[in-house]
Design an enzyme around this catalytic site. Sequence first.
Site, PDB file in Angstrom:
ATOM      1  N   PHE A   1       0.823  -1.220   0.000  1.00 47.12           N
ATOM      2  CA  PHE A   1       0.000   0.000   0.000  1.00 47.12           C
ATOM      3  C   PHE A   1       0.847   1.255   0.000  1.00 47.12           C
ATOM      4  O   PHE A   1       0.362   2.330  -0.349  1.00 47.12           O
ATOM      5  CB  PHE A   1      -0.961  -0.008   1.202  1.00 47.12           C
ATOM      6  CG  PHE A   1      -0.363   0.465   2.491  1.00 47.12           C
ATOM      7  CD1 PHE A   1       0.252  -0.416   3.359  1.00 47.12           C
ATOM      8  CD2 PHE A   1      -0.404   1.813   2.827  1.00 47.12           C
ATOM      9  CE1 PHE A   1       0.811   0.034   4.544  1.00 47.12           C
ATOM     10  CE2 PHE A   1       0.153   2.271   4.017  1.00 47.12           C
ATOM     11  CZ  PHE A   1       0.771   1.380   4.875  1.00 47.12           C
ATOM     12  N   LYS A   2       2.112   1.153   0.377  1.00 45.97           N
ATOM     13  CA  LYS A   2       2.939   2.357   0.454  1.00 45.97           C
ATOM     14  C   LYS A   2       3.093   3.032  -0.908  1.00 45.97           C
ATOM     15  O   LYS A   2       3.389   4.213  -0.985  1.00 45.97           O
ATOM     16  CB  LYS A   2       4.292   2.030   1.059  1.00 45.97           C
ATOM     17  CG  LYS A   2       4.113   1.384   2.446  1.00 45.97           C
ATOM     18  CD  LYS A   2       5.089   1.857   3.451  1.00 45.97           C
ATOM     19  CE  LYS A   2       4.724   1.483   4.872  1.00 45.97           C
ATOM     20  NZ  LYS A   2       4.457   0.072   5.125  1.00 45.97           N
ATOM     21  N   ASP A   3       2.884   2.270  -1.975  1.00 47.29           N
ATOM     22  CA  ASP A   3       2.945   2.882  -3.310  1.00 47.29           C
ATOM     23  C   ASP A   3       1.906   3.992  -3.482  1.00 47.29           C
ATOM     24  O   ASP A   3       2.145   4.939  -4.228  1.00 47.29           O
ATOM     25  CB  ASP A   3       2.708   1.828  -4.395  1.00 47.29           C
ATOM     26  CG  ASP A   3       3.883   0.868  -4.547  1.00 47.29           C
ATOM     27  OD1 ASP A   3       5.039   1.305  -4.405  1.00 47.29           O
ATOM     28  OD2 ASP A   3       3.638  -0.327  -4.821  1.00 47.29           O
TER      29      ASP A   3
END
Length: 461
Positions: free
Chosen positions: A111-113
């Site tokens: 999810f950090k993208d």
Amino acid sequence: MKYVSTRGSAPKLSFEEAMLTGLARDGGLYVPQRVAERRHDEIEALPGMSYEEVAYWVIKPFVGESFGDAELRDIISRAYAGFGHAARAPLVQLGPNHFLLELFHGPTLAFKDFAMQLIGQMFQTALARRGERICIVGATSGDTGSAAIEAFRGLDNVDVFILFPDGRVSDVQRRQMTTPTEANVHALAIDGTFDDAQARLKDMFNHFEFRDAVKLAGVNSINWARVLAQVVYYFTAAASLGGPLRPVSFTVPTGNFGDIFAGYIARKMGLPIEKLVIATNQNDILHRTLETGAYTTSQVVPSLSPSMDIQVSSNFERVLFDAYGRDGSTVADQMADLARGGFTISQGAIDYLRAQFTSGRASEEETLATIREIFETTGEVLCPHTAVGVKVASAHLGTTPMITLATAHPAKFPDAVKQACGQDAPLPPRMADLFERPERMTHVPNDLAALEALIRQRVGA
Ligand SMILES: *Cc1c(COP(=O)(O)O)cnc(C)c1O
């Protein structure tokens, strides 16, 4: 819109300044001076919009004059163009009224993208306009680093240094950081845990002479722009399930408290969220804090979900600031106590936190059992972080739709998946050759002076 520090004494900044600065000079974190509630009819109009349109609606009021309308639309469109799913953050159903929000369709499969791709584009736009070059230094428990490198690799105005705990990230995570070939990418394997890496990063930010000499900038989850990017999928997910006309709940696998803090901001903006459930692994400081009212650190115990192996959850300071009625000096005192081992939260503040959040923890055995059970009953393969979330969420299922955030693709954690269900979790085709690419990294001691010397030498400052 102006941004203030949670410790009350750093200067107020614009969105762009807060984004480029990261940590405030008083050691605090920047938060918006005020989070305005959005009109209900605007929230009602979200279903059917594209992810990018919702993102624009969420983000625009927070950036103020920092980016023009067309510029911001362009930034958002470039940020999510490389995602492998048209919905960007699709929902799948796990069981009666339980949904998974798949946040792993970005370039590094976590999810950090969502945040990193956006701030990569924002940094590029702002720095090119200013004609400046900066040095991004980040600490990672695995996923932030690869997402940062992916977002900044090859950009003209940026060097990116990522500190990761040597031997404590998965092979896939490490290779995502050590295989990019661009000269502006520097992967640093530090002796120690993620908390050590994060502590050295904070030390660098608090050493102003160094900070100014190399033009240090941070993209860790303390960066407000990252939190903001993550607010978007709370709205898209709720809108898909009938929000805001009916409330939904979220369970969030939590480490540094950035992702769940974004949900808290969505609620402040007027999204009807019934429960916000913090899910921790055996490193359960947040769960213990809510139960006991005491925030006391202990040793990090490595787990199957390494991106949540954290004892000091940086973003927790942001919600503490609200819990203490935005009194920065009290927050500063409590953080000084934290450096000495912990602090007790006042009754008023803990009541506030308990009204906002629920929490639970999953053991290692429960994590594995959950991966196995969900695979057997639905065919979905969960990453271990997501499994922690699903396990904790299972205690909160009911008439309100529960949305558990699936924070990484299972292929990032093949050992846990194999151990749980005897199944391989293959990498998507675009990454299939990851294990053949040559690696490039530098081993560094857990020592501030040595780190600073290395960075100065690499950037010539
Ligand atoms: C970073 C990360 C988390 C924890 O998110 P926070 O914002 O730090 O709470 C959970 N799962 C995965 C896969 C992550 O990469």
